[in-house]
Motif scaffolding. Sequence first.
Motif, short mmCIF file in Angstrom:
data_model
loop_
_atom_site.label_atom_id
_atom_site.label_comp_id
_atom_site.label_asym_id
_atom_site.label_seq_id
_atom_site.Cartn_x
_atom_site.Cartn_y
_atom_site.Cartn_z
N ARG A 129 23.51 57.57 24.26
CA ARG A 129 21.78 57.34 24.43
C ARG A 129 21.36 58.02 23.13
NH1 ARG A 129 22.30 60.32 29.02
NH2 ARG A 129 20.73 61.63 28.27
N LYS A 130 20.04 57.51 22.64
CA LYS A 130 19.56 58.22 21.54
C LYS A 130 18.87 59.57 21.68
CE LYS A 130 20.91 54.48 19.52
NZ LYS A 130 22.02 54.37 18.67
N GLN B 130 26.10 66.52 15.72
CA GLN B 130 24.63 67.05 15.55
C GLN B 130 24.16 66.15 14.25
OE1 GLN B 130 23.97 71.07 14.11
NE2 GLN B 130 22.64 71.42 15.81
N SER B 131 24.98 65.62 13.38
CA SER B 131 24.44 65.07 12.20
C SER B 131 24.18 63.69 12.50
CB SER B 131 25.81 65.01 11.22
OG SER B 131 26.60 63.93 11.74
N VAL B 132 24.21 63.30 13.86
CA VAL B 132 23.72 61.85 14.19
C VAL B 132 22.93 61.78 15.54
CG1 VAL B 132 25.72 60.45 13.01
CG2 VAL B 132 25.75 61.41 15.65
N LEU B 133 22.98 63.07 16.14
CA LEU B 133 21.96 63.01 17.49
C LEU B 133 21.43 64.26 17.46
CD1 LEU B 133 24.66 61.21 19.74
CD2 LEU B 133 22.24 60.47 19.09
N ALA C 176 34.14 60.50 15.81
CA ALA C 176 33.52 60.77 17.24
C ALA C 176 31.85 60.43 17.18
CB ALA C 176 33.83 62.04 17.74
N ALA C 177 31.39 60.96 16.04
CA ALA C 177 29.79 60.74 15.74
C ALA C 177 29.44 59.24 15.56
CB ALA C 177 29.54 61.64 14.38
N ASP D 55 25.78 68.98 33.16
CA ASP D 55 24.52 68.33 32.95
C ASP D 55 24.30 67.89 31.48
OD1 ASP D 55 24.63 70.83 31.67
OD2 ASP D 55 22.81 71.46 32.36
N ALA D 56 25.76 67.48 30.67
CA ALA D 56 25.80 67.04 29.86
C ALA D 56 25.35 65.57 29.50
CB ALA D 56 27.34 67.33 29.06
N ASP D 57 24.77 65.46 28.14
CA ASP D 57 24.69 63.95 27.79
C ASP D 57 26.00 63.25 27.24
OD1 ASP D 57 21.82 64.11 28.51
OD2 ASP D 57 21.89 65.46 26.77
#
Length: 336
Positions: A125-126, A148-151, A116-117, A192-194
């Motif tokens: 989006r970054k 959280q490890s990539v964004l 997933a990550a 309101d989630a990214d």
Amino acid sequence: MRLLDISAIKSIIHNIGLTIFYQRLIKQLEEDFSQWHTFYKSPRHAIHYKHGVIELMPCSDDEFYSFKYVNGHPNNTAEGNLCVVAMGMLADVKTGYPLMITEMTFLTAIRTAAVAALGAKFLARKDCTKLAIIGCGAQSEFQAIAMQSVLPISQVNIFDIDTDAMNKFSNNLSENFKQITCCTSAIEAISDADIIITVTAANKNATLFSEENVARGTHIHAMGGDGPGKTELGTSLLKNSKLIVEYSPQSLVEGEIQQLDESYIHAELWEIINGLKTGRENNHEVTIFDSVGFAIEDYSILKVIYEISEELDCGTKVDLIPDIDNPKDLYGLLKQ
């Protein structure tokens, strides 16, 4: 050969740290997907029952052969059992000798979240900071930590029809995120989630939310729909999003895309990673990674865990292969 049980896997993760382990695994996954054509691939072998599914997932390149045994029994949790349990093996292609047998219940949860990550790395989006997770079962915490490890994820909205599951998630990860919000509906959670992760267990055609509920620029990781007749998203949302899968022959049977046809698939993930197809092109499009789990991902984590177990000398060496002076005299060993 090496045997890694639950204790050995926990020891490895505690020694390295889960975030560092994710980073190493995501790197290996990206490398293996980039070498897509070097692998011998096939859809997993699945036997479906009214109450669940049991699968074998083989994969190989010219160095290692791997397979995983895994089940999916959504009703297990009501009886105090895990929904998913797994075990796996890694073997040396040159000799055919098994190198390692390992538990893969933990490892499947970790590799599924790492995939997933990896998808989000290319499709989200970054600047994503807010994650929504629909379904707070055994996989949910792993998904959040992997993202959280990539964004730069700092806030998580969660929803589950089981409030105890949401409380469990909040208690487990309260120190990992700035804010965790338990929501009263899936629509509230995603408002309101990214990034949205759908990870429900119910074995049915479901529509968790509609196209109009999804904000522009959202990335959706759809992983709960992973078997025939088991989906989470409606066709309108699928048709109007950039849709990426792992392996089309398997995804068309098991993924969200089973509701449509191959023409709606924008790309397989390896094509995005190798730059053959576009990933996210702007901050307004909605992207969907329709992830059902594929055997290359198990290959990747089996390779990583084997390398680390050799580095740290973890697990137990077990005598499962006859060691004889004359390989033609197997009976002679039995007589001793």
